[in-house]
Design a protein around this motif. Sequence first.
Motif, PDB file in Angstrom:
ATOM      1  N   PRO A  57       8.840 -25.792 -71.528  1.00  0.00           N
ATOM      2  CA  PRO A  57      10.225 -26.097 -71.175  1.00  0.00           C
ATOM      3  C   PRO A  57      10.950 -24.830 -70.710  1.00  0.00           C
ATOM      4  O   PRO A  57      10.768 -23.755 -71.285  1.00  0.00           O
ATOM      5  CB  PRO A  57      10.839 -26.617 -72.479  1.00  0.00           C
ATOM      6  N   PHE A  58      11.775 -24.976 -69.689  1.00  0.00           N
ATOM      7  CA  PHE A  58      12.496 -23.812 -69.195  1.00  0.00           C
ATOM      8  C   PHE A  58      13.857 -24.234 -68.639  1.00  0.00           C
ATOM      9  O   PHE A  58      14.047 -25.364 -68.184  1.00  0.00           O
ATOM     10  CB  PHE A  58      11.696 -23.082 -68.111  1.00  0.00           C
ATOM     11  N   GLY A  59      14.781 -23.296 -68.697  1.00  0.00           N
ATOM     12  CA  GLY A  59      16.078 -23.472 -68.070  1.00  0.00           C
ATOM     13  C   GLY A  59      16.245 -22.499 -66.920  1.00  0.00           C
ATOM     14  O   GLY A  59      15.334 -21.727 -66.596  1.00  0.00           O
ATOM     15  N   ILE A  60      17.414 -22.536 -66.317  1.00  0.00           N
ATOM     16  CA  ILE A  60      17.751 -21.626 -65.219  1.00  0.00           C
ATOM     17  C   ILE A  60      18.797 -20.640 -65.725  1.00  0.00           C
ATOM     18  O   ILE A  60      19.873 -21.040 -66.172  1.00  0.00           O
ATOM     19  CB  ILE A  60      18.256 -22.400 -63.999  1.00  0.00           C
ATOM     20  N   HIS A  61      18.455 -19.375 -65.666  1.00  0.00           N
ATOM     21  CA  HIS A  61      19.311 -18.283 -66.139  1.00  0.00           C
ATOM     22  C   HIS A  61      20.204 -17.880 -64.965  1.00  0.00           C
ATOM     23  O   HIS A  61      19.882 -16.961 -64.202  1.00  0.00           O
ATOM     24  CB  HIS A  61      18.404 -17.130 -66.571  1.00  0.00           C
ATOM     25  N   LEU A  62      21.290 -18.601 -64.794  1.00  0.00           N
ATOM     26  CA  LEU A  62      22.159 -18.403 -63.635  1.00  0.00           C
ATOM     27  C   LEU A  62      22.589 -16.942 -63.549  1.00  0.00           C
ATOM     28  O   LEU A  62      23.120 -16.366 -64.508  1.00  0.00           O
ATOM     29  CB  LEU A  62      23.367 -19.329 -63.738  1.00  0.00           C
ATOM     30  N   THR A  63      22.372 -16.336 -62.388  1.00  0.00           N
ATOM     31  CA  THR A  63      22.427 -14.875 -62.265  1.00  0.00           C
ATOM     32  C   THR A  63      23.406 -14.456 -61.184  1.00  0.00           C
ATOM     33  O   THR A  63      23.231 -14.800 -60.012  1.00  0.00           O
ATOM     34  CB  THR A  63      21.014 -14.336 -61.929  1.00  0.00           C
ATOM     35  N   SER A 108      10.095 -21.187 -78.067  1.00  0.00           N
ATOM     36  CA  SER A 108      10.009 -22.605 -77.713  1.00  0.00           C
ATOM     37  C   SER A 108      10.343 -22.885 -76.260  1.00  0.00           C
ATOM     38  O   SER A 108      10.034 -23.967 -75.761  1.00  0.00           O
ATOM     39  CB  SER A 108      10.938 -23.426 -78.613  1.00  0.00           C
ATOM     40  N   SER A 109      10.983 -21.951 -75.555  1.00  0.00           N
ATOM     41  CA  SER A 109      11.356 -22.190 -74.162  1.00  0.00           C
ATOM     42  C   SER A 109      11.728 -20.862 -73.518  1.00  0.00           C
ATOM     43  O   SER A 109      11.733 -19.813 -74.167  1.00  0.00           O
ATOM     44  CB  SER A 109      12.528 -23.177 -74.064  1.00  0.00           C
ATOM     45  N   CYS A 110      12.076 -20.925 -72.232  1.00  0.00           N
ATOM     46  CA  CYS A 110      12.485 -19.713 -71.529  1.00  0.00           C
ATOM     47  C   CYS A 110      13.524 -20.066 -70.475  1.00  0.00           C
ATOM     48  O   CYS A 110      13.778 -21.238 -70.195  1.00  0.00           O
ATOM     49  CB  CYS A 110      11.285 -19.020 -70.885  1.00  0.00           C
ATOM     50  N   SER A 111      14.135 -19.031 -69.902  1.00  0.00           N
ATOM     51  CA  SER A 111      15.147 -19.206 -68.863  1.00  0.00           C
ATOM     52  C   SER A 111      14.791 -18.325 -67.672  1.00  0.00           C
ATOM     53  O   SER A 111      14.608 -17.115 -67.808  1.00  0.00           O
ATOM     54  CB  SER A 111      16.541 -18.836 -69.392  1.00  0.00           C
ATOM     55  N   LEU A 112      14.724 -18.941 -66.493  1.00  0.00           N
ATOM     56  CA  LEU A 112      14.213 -18.321 -65.273  1.00  0.00           C
ATOM     57  C   LEU A 112      15.340 -17.703 -64.452  1.00  0.00           C
ATOM     58  O   LEU A 112      16.320 -18.372 -64.111  1.00  0.00           O
ATOM     59  CB  LEU A 112      13.502 -19.387 -64.443  1.00  0.00           C
ATOM     60  N   MET A 113      15.173 -16.432 -64.088  1.00  0.00           N
ATOM     61  CA  MET A 113      16.111 -15.733 -63.211  1.00  0.00           C
ATOM     62  C   MET A 113      15.610 -15.875 -61.768  1.00  0.00           C
ATOM     63  O   MET A 113      14.753 -15.121 -61.312  1.00  0.00           O
ATOM     64  CB  MET A 113      16.224 -14.268 -63.605  1.00  0.00           C
ATOM     65  N   VAL A 114      16.158 -16.831 -61.054  1.00  0.00           N
ATOM     66  CA  VAL A 114      15.620 -17.200 -59.744  1.00  0.00           C
ATOM     67  C   VAL A 114      15.729 -16.084 -58.709  1.00  0.00           C
ATOM     68  O   VAL A 114      14.821 -15.917 -57.886  1.00  0.00           O
ATOM     69  CB  VAL A 114      16.291 -18.490 -59.243  1.00  0.00           C
ATOM     70  N   PRO A 115      16.802 -15.269 -58.679  1.00  0.00           N
ATOM     71  CA  PRO A 115      16.891 -14.260 -57.607  1.00  0.00           C
ATOM     72  C   PRO A 115      15.990 -13.043 -57.785  1.00  0.00           C
ATOM     73  O   PRO A 115      15.902 -12.222 -56.874  1.00  0.00           O
ATOM     74  CB  PRO A 115      18.371 -13.820 -57.658  1.00  0.00           C
ATOM     75  N   CYS A 116      15.342 -12.896 -58.923  1.00  0.00           N
ATOM     76  CA  CYS A 116      14.630 -11.659 -59.234  1.00  0.00           C
ATOM     77  C   CYS A 116      13.279 -11.583 -58.519  1.00  0.00           C
ATOM     78  O   CYS A 116      12.683 -12.610 -58.169  1.00  0.00           O
ATOM     79  CB  CYS A 116      14.415 -11.544 -60.739  1.00  0.00           C
ATOM     80  N   PRO A 117      12.768 -10.374 -58.319  1.00  0.00           N
ATOM     81  CA  PRO A 117      11.511 -10.223 -57.581  1.00  0.00           C
ATOM     82  C   PRO A 117      10.310 -10.834 -58.279  1.00  0.00           C
ATOM     83  O   PRO A 117       9.317 -11.170 -57.631  1.00  0.00           O
ATOM     84  CB  PRO A 117      11.361  -8.710 -57.432  1.00  0.00           C
ATOM     85  N   GLY A 118      10.365 -10.974 -59.608  1.00  0.00           N
ATOM     86  CA  GLY A 118       9.262 -11.604 -60.328  1.00  0.00           C
ATOM     87  C   GLY A 118       9.357 -13.109 -60.417  1.00  0.00           C
ATOM     88  O   GLY A 118       8.491 -13.753 -61.023  1.00  0.00           O
ATOM     89  N   ALA A 119      10.397 -13.696 -59.794  1.00  0.00           N
ATOM     90  CA  ALA A 119      10.592 -15.146 -59.906  1.00  0.00           C
ATOM     91  C   ALA A 119       9.483 -15.962 -59.250  1.00  0.00           C
ATOM     92  O   ALA A 119       9.048 -16.972 -59.820  1.00  0.00           O
ATOM     93  CB  ALA A 119      11.959 -15.536 -59.353  1.00  0.00           C
ATOM     94  N   PRO A 120       8.977 -15.599 -58.061  1.00  0.00           N
ATOM     95  CA  PRO A 120       7.887 -16.402 -57.500  1.00  0.00           C
ATOM     96  C   PRO A 120       6.669 -16.474 -58.413  1.00  0.00           C
ATOM     97  O   PRO A 120       6.065 -17.542 -58.583  1.00  0.00           O
ATOM     98  CB  PRO A 120       7.576 -15.689 -56.181  1.00  0.00           C
TER      99      PRO A 120
END
Length: 298
Positions: A81-87, A56-68
């Motif tokens: 819908p997505f959240g931020i996977h604080l890393t 139903s949703s996902c969480s984004l790892m912003v610092p990772c190389p696949g983030a862009p």
Amino acid sequence: MDEASAPASVVSSGLSSELLGYPPDARLLIVNCDDFGMYPAVNAAVIESIEEGVASSCSLMVPCPGAPQAMGLLGRRPQVPFGIHLTLVCEMPGIRWGPLISAERVPSLLDPAGKLFSPTPDGLAALLAQARLDEIELEFRAQIDAVADAGLTPTHLDFHCLADGGRDDILELTVALAAEYGLGVRVWLEPGRQAMRRRGLPVTDNDFLDSFSLDIEGKAARYAQMLRDLPAGLNEWAVHPGLGDEQSQAVDDGWLVRRTDYEFLASSQAREVLQQEDIAVIDYRTIQRVWFQSVRPR
């Protein structure tokens, strides 16, 4: 009762699902794909698990190389819908990432080699022993702001490899940031859940599932049985789909966990059991509305 109209100032002794406007016997499930943005084979499996499967949703790892790439996928899919996977950690020697903030501004977040700690027991203990809250805030804000700068609108904050942030003050910082940015927070350890319930905030009512805790053998049958046994109230599964292709196998020791998650989430079996059991699969937008009403700055 409208889902967004739960009272903000009343501490509920009932289920969090009732705070969201559901009857006491309702079975709610968030199926959230963690680690979105880690690398392309994860990104592809997460999107398919949501668009074609039961996630139903996902969480984004912003610092990772696949983030862009992941943010590009989200930009073309505003309905996801997505959240931020604080890393604050990095567990992949073959795919390194670091803080978004320059290293000289967050030295307490780095190991003696100047890298993010690995989430081993010793690595986590060392990080939590030395990490300064002001530097954590700098990094968390940078990750949240990077998402906003990309024109994306998250629903919630959660943590990569640090349950409820790993420290009470980190959790409290995150709750404060959520209030500022209008987001919900994943809280699943019992002390944190109790603290949030005292504030009238919805959190998972039952045991939280991290899919890395499941045996790989017989996983599909285990997932199906867990759905049949799902208790009333708000439940959450943190799943980790990935394609498990050759690139994944070369860099990721957890590729088989991800592959077996992906296979179940995208399966007809998963859809059939959810329908048979009358389970309502929701996402953090529902929770976000109540959190925002309750903790937004006055």
